[in-house]
Design a protein around this motif. Structure first.
Motif, mmCIF file in Angstrom:
data_model
loop_
_atom_site.group_PDB
_atom_site.id
_atom_site.type_symbol
_atom_site.label_atom_id
_atom_site.label_comp_id
_atom_site.label_asym_id
_atom_site.label_seq_id
_atom_site.Cartn_x
_atom_site.Cartn_y
_atom_site.Cartn_z
ATOM 1 N N TRP A 15 1.109 -1.018 -0.007
ATOM 2 C CA TRP A 15 -0.044 0.068 -0.172
ATOM 3 C C TRP A 15 0.769 1.049 -0.044
ATOM 4 N N ASN A 43 1.508 1.867 -3.768
ATOM 5 C CA ASN A 43 0.385 2.708 -4.215
ATOM 6 C C ASN A 43 0.308 4.199 -3.841
ATOM 7 N N SER A 64 -1.481 2.486 7.192
ATOM 8 C CA SER A 64 -2.594 2.321 5.913
ATOM 9 C C SER A 64 -3.468 1.207 5.754
ATOM 10 N N GLY A 118 -5.137 0.482 3.707
ATOM 11 C CA GLY A 118 -5.207 -0.350 2.225
ATOM 12 C C GLY A 118 -6.599 -1.264 1.704
ATOM 13 N N THR A 147 -3.284 -5.877 -0.608
ATOM 14 C CA THR A 147 -2.123 -4.922 -0.491
ATOM 15 C C THR A 147 -0.866 -4.238 1.082
ATOM 16 N N HIS A 148 -1.388 -5.621 1.607
ATOM 17 C CA HIS A 148 -0.901 -5.937 2.401
ATOM 18 C C HIS A 148 0.706 -5.793 2.918
#
Length: 463
Positions: free
Chosen positions: A301, A304, A318, A320, A389-390
């Motif tokens: 993340w 991104n 975050s 994610g 997305t971790h």
């Protein structure tokens, strides 16, 4: 002939039915495999005789040949009431709520073990603090206590709270490790407690102790090993169904799973098995947090959101893809938690992957018939971590490798051998451990008649 099981909370079984013991969902025994180390009491024998006579009359009324032997349905479900006659075809008919019946069965097994004087499954109830446990520790146990004590002292040193609260925490730790009714559980859970203390105090470490954060190593490893960023590929398309499918293992099962696994190990595993689960699970996570502190790395993340820009410890985390779950349900479950996590840049190793693999290994140890289901759960969680997305795939494989290493460290050294004839921990009257020397194909004793396990009866109260 179809056989039927009556339950404690249900309606009686049909007339003339054959009574058998209701088994667990992974009871692999045939009736001829039941252990018979407990001496049969007169009351159980009388109950078996009465049941046989009653069934013989019912069978005769139906012009059927009465069975040669039956399993009595006495007030206990222990091995005292199990016969040795095999039945090739049977169907279990549960007329009550399974969980209540399971609790009653376990309680009856415990009472039967207490009546037989089985010290292996005893539970201590003393409330007076005692140091007797510490006087007879092995070298391995002393090293365990020393390492956990060091972690506790380090955490108490760095956390910014008043001295009074630090003394209260230290007193509580000493209490749960010395009062018998508590120490039989918490003494062996010290590695888990050390990991929890260390994780939640990670953000309190002095800035001078923290190394720089890597934001390029993991994306580079992902491209070198797998040819692309698998997390970005899986997260490129998302919808509500996939979000919920990823949320269940990552946001729900991951946090509740270890408690369920520990309870199953204590109930259905051999005595002393739970302490080795605590050791393997606790030290695996503790090593993972240490690695995350010594080599902090940004998760997918971060790339991104910020690309490959340099990261610092003042940044917020975050959630994610879990942010979509918060938006879906309309309240904050993960955004604040992940934004203020004690370890923001802890991508490597993935402790989600490590914990799921460790749980799968222990559940496969308990219930080998369902091994493929546990492997499927690990794959499910792997997909969910990358979809949300971790973690990178490299993080997941590293966490799984850690779990496998710690599990087999205990399995090949101290972990008791599971006896498939024993339904729960109260059925065990002896403990068997793997003998590495006998299983070594290069050993001179490989073809010896000594067997492949080392049997040791433990004549003392253990957990």
């Amino acid at each position: 002939m179809i056989t039927t099981t009556a339950t404690r909370l249900g309606t009686p079984a049909p007339s003339g039915a054959q009574y058998i013991r209701m088994t667990s969902f992974d009871d692999e025994r045939s009736s001829s495999d039941f252990p018979r180390s407990r001496s049969q009491s007169l009351s159980v024998q009388k109950s078996a005789l009465d049941t046989t006579r009653r069934l013989s009359v019912s069978a005769a009324a139906g012009n059927e040949k009465p069975p040669a032997a039956t399993r009595s349905r006495s007030s206990t479900y222990g091995r005292n009431s199990r016969s040795t006659q095999s039945f090739s075809h049977h169907e279990e008919h549960h007329t009550g709520f399974f969980l209540f019946n399971l609790i009653l069965m376990l309680y009856d097994e415990y009472k039967a073990a207490c009546r037989d004087g089985n010290l292996l499954v005893g539970i201590r109830v003393g409330y007076r603090p005692s140091l007797r446990k510490f006087r007879h520790l092995t070298g391995f146990a002393k090293a365990n206590v020393a390492l956990c004590t060091f972690v506790f002292l380090l955490v108490l040193y760095i956390i910014p709270v008043h001295l009074f609260f630090k003394l209260a925490i230290a007193t509580a730790l000493i209490t749960v490790c010395t009062v018998p009714v508590l120490s039989q559980f918490f003494f062996y859970a010290m590695p888990v407690l050390a990991w929890v203390f260390f994780f939640f105090s990670a953000s309190k470490f002095p800035q001078a102790w923290r190394p720089p954060i890597s934001v390029k190593v993991l994306p580079a490893m992902e491209n070198i090993l797998y040819g692309d960023n698998l997390s970005n590929i899986l997260a490129a398309y998302h919808n509500t169904f996939l979000d919920l499918l990823a949320w269940l293992p990552y946001g729900i099962v991951h946090f509740a799973g270890p408690f369920v696994v520990a309870a199953l190990i204590w109930l259905f595993g051999p005595p002393t098995a739970l302490r080795y689960f605590s050791w393997s699970f606790g030290y695996m996570n503790l090593l993972g947090v240490v690695m995350q502190q010594l080599a902090p790395a940004a998760p997918p993340w971060y790339k991104n959101l910020y690309g490959l820009a340099a990261a610092n410890y003042g940044m917020s985390g975050s959630p994610g893809g879990l942010a979509r779950i918060d938006k879906l349900f309309g309240f904050d479950m993960y955004t604040s938690t992940f934004s203020n996590s004690p370890i923001i840049f802890g991508a490597l190793p993935s402790l989600h992957s490590a914990c799921s693999t460790m749980s799968a290994l222990w559940l496969s140890y308990l219930f080998p018939k369902f091994k493929i289901c546990f492997i499927g759960y690990v794959c499910w969680l792997w997909w969910s971590t990358m979809y949300l997305t971790h973690h990178y795939f490299f993080d997941l494989t590293t966490g799984t490798a850690m779990a496998i290493s710690f599990f087999y460290m205990v399995k090949l050294t101290y972990l008791p051998v599971r006896d498939p004839r024993c339904w729960c921990r109260f059925d065990y009257t002896e403990i068997k451990q793997y003998n590495l020397q006998d299983n070594d194909p290069l050993s001179d004793q490989a073809n010896d008649d000594s067997g492949d396990v080392l049997e040791a009866t433990v004549p003392r109260v253990v957990v």
